[in-house]
Design a protein around this motif. Structure first.
Motif, PDB file in Angstrom:
ATOM      1  N   ILE A  66       0.826  -1.201   0.000  1.00 16.21           N
ATOM      2  CA  ILE A  66       0.000   0.000   0.000  1.00 16.21           C
ATOM      3  C   ILE A  66       0.863   1.256   0.000  1.00 16.21           C
ATOM      4  CG2 ILE A  66      -1.620   1.360   1.381  1.00 16.21           C
ATOM      5  CD1 ILE A  66      -2.905  -0.917  -0.224  1.00 16.21           C
ATOM      6  N   GLU A  67       1.958   1.238   0.739  1.00 11.43           N
ATOM      7  CA  GLU A  67       2.886   2.375   0.709  1.00 11.43           C
ATOM      8  C   GLU A  67       3.422   2.588  -0.700  1.00 11.43           C
ATOM      9  OE1 GLU A  67       5.873   1.501   3.552  1.00 11.43           O
ATOM     10  OE2 GLU A  67       4.569   1.809   5.299  1.00 11.43           O
ATOM     11  N   ALA A  68       3.773   1.494  -1.384  1.00  9.24           N
ATOM     12  CA  ALA A  68       4.274   1.594  -2.755  1.00  9.24           C
ATOM     13  C   ALA A  68       3.186   2.118  -3.688  1.00  9.24           C
ATOM     14  CB  ALA A  68       4.764   0.228  -3.229  1.00  9.24           C
ATOM     15  N   ALA A  69       1.950   1.662  -3.491  1.00 11.71           N
ATOM     16  CA  ALA A  69       0.841   2.105  -4.339  1.00 11.71           C
ATOM     17  C   ALA A  69       0.593   3.599  -4.179  1.00 11.71           C
ATOM     18  CB  ALA A  69      -0.420   1.312  -3.987  1.00 11.71           C
ATOM     19  N   ARG A  70       0.598   4.081  -2.940  1.00  7.10           N
ATOM     20  CA  ARG A  70       0.397   5.511  -2.699  1.00  7.10           C
ATOM     21  C   ARG A  70       1.501   6.343  -3.337  1.00  7.10           C
ATOM     22  NH1 ARG A  70      -1.224   4.461   3.629  1.00  7.10           N
ATOM     23  NH2 ARG A  70      -3.465   4.098   3.295  1.00  7.10           N
ATOM     24  N   LYS A  71       2.726   5.857  -3.226  1.00 16.53           N
ATOM     25  CA  LYS A  71       3.858   6.556  -3.835  1.00 16.53           C
ATOM     26  C   LYS A  71       3.708   6.587  -5.355  1.00 16.53           C
ATOM     27  CE  LYS A  71       8.946   6.331  -4.106  1.00 16.53           C
ATOM     28  NZ  LYS A  71       9.083   6.021  -5.547  1.00 16.53           N
ATOM     29  N   ASN A  72       3.319   5.462  -5.947  1.00 14.90           N
ATOM     30  CA  ASN A  72       3.148   5.392  -7.400  1.00 14.90           C
ATOM     31  C   ASN A  72       2.034   6.319  -7.872  1.00 14.90           C
ATOM     32  OD1 ASN A  72       5.207   3.489  -7.650  1.00 14.90           O
ATOM     33  ND2 ASN A  72       3.804   1.748  -7.467  1.00 14.90           N
ATOM     34  N   ALA A  73       0.959   6.419  -7.082  1.00 15.28           N
ATOM     35  CA  ALA A  73      -0.151   7.303  -7.455  1.00 15.28           C
ATOM     36  C   ALA A  73       0.285   8.769  -7.395  1.00 15.28           C
ATOM     37  CB  ALA A  73      -1.341   7.069  -6.538  1.00 15.28           C
ATOM     38  N   ARG A  74       1.049   9.121  -6.367  1.00 13.54           N
ATOM     39  CA  ARG A  74       1.552  10.504  -6.267  1.00 13.54           C
ATOM     40  C   ARG A  74       2.438  10.844  -7.453  1.00 13.54           C
ATOM     41  NH1 ARG A  74       2.274   9.063  -0.761  1.00 13.54           N
ATOM     42  NH2 ARG A  74       4.502   8.710  -1.135  1.00 13.54           N
ATOM     43  N   GLU A  75       3.327   9.918  -7.793  1.00  8.58           N
ATOM     44  CA  GLU A  75       4.246  10.170  -8.904  1.00  8.58           C
ATOM     45  C   GLU A  75       3.517  10.270 -10.237  1.00  8.58           C
ATOM     46  OE1 GLU A  75       7.120   7.049  -8.630  1.00  8.58           O
ATOM     47  OE2 GLU A  75       8.225   8.000  -6.978  1.00  8.58           O
ATOM     48  N   ALA A  76       2.391   9.532 -10.343  1.00  9.56           N
ATOM     49  CA  ALA A  76       1.605   9.572 -11.578  1.00  9.56           C
ATOM     50  C   ALA A  76       0.663  10.766 -11.614  1.00  9.56           C
ATOM     51  CB  ALA A  76       0.801   8.276 -11.720  1.00  9.56           C
ATOM     52  N   GLY A  77       0.515  11.451 -10.486  1.00 16.12           N
ATOM     53  CA  GLY A  77      -0.392  12.596 -10.414  1.00 16.12           C
ATOM     54  C   GLY A  77      -1.852  12.190 -10.502  1.00 16.12           C
ATOM     55  N   THR A  78      -2.179  10.998 -10.011  1.00 14.82           N
ATOM     56  CA  THR A  78      -3.539  10.476 -10.084  1.00 14.82           C
ATOM     57  C   THR A  78      -4.291  10.833  -8.807  1.00 14.82           C
ATOM     58  OG1 THR A  78      -2.743   8.635 -11.427  1.00 14.82           O
ATOM     59  CG2 THR A  78      -4.943   8.414 -10.474  1.00 14.82           C
ATOM     60  N   GLY A  79      -5.337  11.652  -8.935  1.00 15.92           N
ATOM     61  CA  GLY A  79      -6.034  12.138  -7.757  1.00 15.92           C
ATOM     62  C   GLY A  79      -7.287  11.383  -7.382  1.00 15.92           C
ATOM     63  N   ASN A  80      -7.821  10.561  -8.278  1.00 16.99           N
ATOM     64  CA  ASN A  80      -9.090   9.877  -7.998  1.00 16.99           C
ATOM     65  C   ASN A  80      -8.896   8.406  -7.616  1.00 16.99           C
ATOM     66  OD1 ASN A  80      -8.245   9.301 -10.645  1.00 16.99           O
ATOM     67  ND2 ASN A  80     -10.337   8.804 -11.299  1.00 16.99           N
ATOM     68  N   VAL A  81      -7.763   8.116  -6.972  1.00 21.16           N
ATOM     69  CA  VAL A  81      -7.507   6.764  -6.478  1.00 21.16           C
ATOM     70  C   VAL A  81      -6.992   6.866  -5.050  1.00 21.16           C
ATOM     71  CG1 VAL A  81      -5.170   6.742  -7.457  1.00 21.16           C
ATOM     72  CG2 VAL A  81      -6.286   4.587  -6.888  1.00 21.16           C
ATOM     73  N   GLU A  82      -7.469   5.976  -4.193  1.00 25.52           N
ATOM     74  CA  GLU A  82      -6.975   5.908  -2.822  1.00 25.52           C
ATOM     75  C   GLU A  82      -6.664   4.465  -2.472  1.00 25.52           C
ATOM     76  OE1 GLU A  82     -10.143   5.745   0.459  1.00 25.52           O
ATOM     77  OE2 GLU A  82     -11.013   7.145  -1.001  1.00 25.52           O
ATOM     78  N   PHE A  83      -5.762   4.287  -1.528  1.00 23.15           N
ATOM     79  CA  PHE A  83      -5.320   2.946  -1.142  1.00 23.15           C
ATOM     80  C   PHE A  83      -5.388   2.788   0.369  1.00 23.15           C
ATOM     81  CE2 PHE A  83      -3.114   3.892  -5.143  1.00 23.15           C
ATOM     82  CZ  PHE A  83      -3.460   2.782  -5.897  1.00 23.15           C
ATOM     83  N   GLN A  84      -5.778   1.582   0.794  1.00 27.49           N
ATOM     84  CA  GLN A  84      -5.824   1.303   2.222  1.00 27.49           C
ATOM     85  C   GLN A  84      -5.568  -0.175   2.484  1.00 27.49           C
ATOM     86  OE1 GLN A  84     -10.035   1.223   3.949  1.00 27.49           O
ATOM     87  NE2 GLN A  84     -10.360   2.446   2.093  1.00 27.49           N
ATOM     88  N   VAL A  85      -5.040  -0.450   3.671  1.00 30.48           N
ATOM     89  CA  VAL A  85      -4.805  -1.827   4.097  1.00 30.48           C
ATOM     90  C   VAL A  85      -6.133  -2.445   4.510  1.00 30.48           C
ATOM     91  CG1 VAL A  85      -3.644  -3.311   5.771  1.00 30.48           C
ATOM     92  CG2 VAL A  85      -2.466  -1.301   4.853  1.00 30.48           C
ATOM     93  N   ALA A  86      -6.443  -3.627   3.977  1.00 33.07           N
ATOM     94  CA  ALA A  86      -7.696  -4.306   4.312  1.00 33.07           C
ATOM     95  C   ALA A  86      -7.598  -5.777   3.959  1.00 33.07           C
ATOM     96  CB  ALA A  86      -8.879  -3.666   3.587  1.00 33.07           C
ATOM     97  N   ASP A  87      -8.429  -6.571   4.619  1.00 31.88           N
ATOM     98  CA  ASP A  87      -8.527  -8.001   4.371  1.00 31.88           C
ATOM     99  C   ASP A  87      -9.624  -8.237   3.341  1.00 31.88           C
ATOM    100  OD1 ASP A  87      -9.181 -10.773   4.494  1.00 31.88           O
ATOM    101  OD2 ASP A  87      -8.494 -10.887   6.572  1.00 31.88           O
ATOM    102  N   ILE A  88      -9.317  -8.925   2.290  1.00 31.52           N
ATOM    103  CA  ILE A  88     -10.278  -9.153   1.218  1.00 31.52           C
ATOM    104  C   ILE A  88     -11.496  -9.947   1.686  1.00 31.52           C
ATOM    105  CG2 ILE A  88      -9.283 -11.328   0.372  1.00 31.52           C
ATOM    106  CD1 ILE A  88      -9.740 -10.258  -2.492  1.00 31.52           C
ATOM    107  N   ASN A  89     -11.369 -10.696   2.766  1.00 28.24           N
ATOM    108  CA  ASN A  89     -12.492 -11.458   3.297  1.00 28.24           C
ATOM    109  C   ASN A  89     -13.291 -10.704   4.354  1.00 28.24           C
ATOM    110  OD1 ASN A  89     -12.196 -13.740   1.711  1.00 28.24           O
ATOM    111  ND2 ASN A  89     -10.711 -14.665   3.097  1.00 28.24           N
ATOM    112  N   GLU A  90     -12.823  -9.522   4.742  1.00 28.99           N
ATOM    113  CA  GLU A  90     -13.530  -8.675   5.698  1.00 28.99           C
ATOM    114  C   GLU A  90     -13.373  -7.221   5.261  1.00 28.99           C
ATOM    115  OE1 GLU A  90     -12.175  -9.491   9.644  1.00 28.99           O
ATOM    116  OE2 GLU A  90     -12.684 -11.614   9.542  1.00 28.99           O
TER     117      GLU A  90
END
Length: 268
Positions: free
Chosen positions: A72-96
């Motif tokens: 998730i840290e890598a995803a947030r960094k990649n989104a910032r570098e890409a200048g993408t504002g309509n995406v957010e990332f969070q830690v979560a369990d796919i089954n909950e």
């Protein structure tokens, strides 16, 4: 990436770097025609977020979730570098999932179910957060279709170990061919499920180097390697031999790797 299980590969930097090369073009062509600018999309098991970021140019909003804080840290960094504002990332369990019923028009899963011990439970949770009329899109590899050329005994041994470790962790390396079965058992009607498949092929110098380096490192420095040794499936020396075999393969004339993935679109 997977949750509620021991992820076969783990989250080392080499794995994250390899996954960061994924895009709609390489991994979600089957879903692209169904995306609308008004859609809210969940990317469950998003890893370093490269596909999520690509989706963001097609839909209103993207939410990516993964069990791994590092991913998730890598995803947030990649989104910032890409200048993408309509995406957010969070830690979560796919089954909950931390979302209400029917929050998303599209739910996307890529190379996740094959590592999970309870895919039917996961499908039911994905269905819960999908809006009526929405779609769940899943693409999963089938390692039984993997072709590696030129072959070698150490690399054949790697395939055996990958099966052993994945199944020890509760996953199924041949999930691609089982997706329709899983969907039907999870309660989807047959007419609501569209099936397809597609293959990945690595043959250019860049592709071969990236693929070979990823697996060479994973053979000795990953959760896969740790589990293989701890469970008595292989000795450290054998894994080092496998790692070297990947390096040899990378330098082989005409090196080639391909594998088929199964794909389903489930209408809710």
């Amino acid at each position: 990436m997977p949750t509620s299980s021991n992820y076969t590969l783990g989250q080392n930097q080499g794995i994250l770097n390899s996954f960061a090369k994924r895009s709609i073009a390489s991994s979600a062509v089957y879903l692209e025609p169904h995306l609308l600018p008004s859609h809210r999309l969940l990317d469950a098991g998003c890893g370093p977020g490269s596909i999520s970021i690509d989706f963001a140019s097609h839909v209103k909003e993207v939410v990516g979730v993964d069990q791994s804080e590092k991913a998730i840290e890598a995803a947030r960094k990649n989104a910032r570098e890409a200048g993408t504002g309509n995406v957010e990332f969070q830690v979560a369990d796919i089954n909950e999932l931390p979302f209400g019923e029917g929050e998303f028009d599209v739910v996307h899963v890529h190379q996740v179910l094959l590592y999970l011990p309870s895919p039917l439970k996961t499908l039911q949770e994905l269905r819960r957060v999908t809006a009526p009329g929405g779609v769940i899109a899943i693409r999963e590899a089938d390692f039984g279709t993997s072709i590696l050329h030129p072959p070698s005994p150490p690399l054949e041994r790697f395939r055996e170990l990958f099966y052993q470790v994945t199944r020890k962790n509760g996953g199924e390396p041949e999930t691609g061919r089982r997706l329709l079965e899983y969907a039907l058992k999870a309660g989807f009607e047959r007419e609501s499920v569209t099936c397809s498949s597609s293959s990945v092929c690595f043959s250019t110098k860049e592709e071969i180097e990236r693929w070979g380096k990823t697996w060479s490192e994973a053979s000795v420095n990953s959760d896969f390697a740790r589990t293989a040794v701890e469970e008595g499936f292989a000795k450290k020396e054998e894994l080092e031999e496998i790692s070297e075999a990947w390096k040899v393969w990378m330098g082989s004339e005409g090196a080639w790797s391909s594998m088929t993935s199964g794909e389903i679109l489930c209408r809710v």
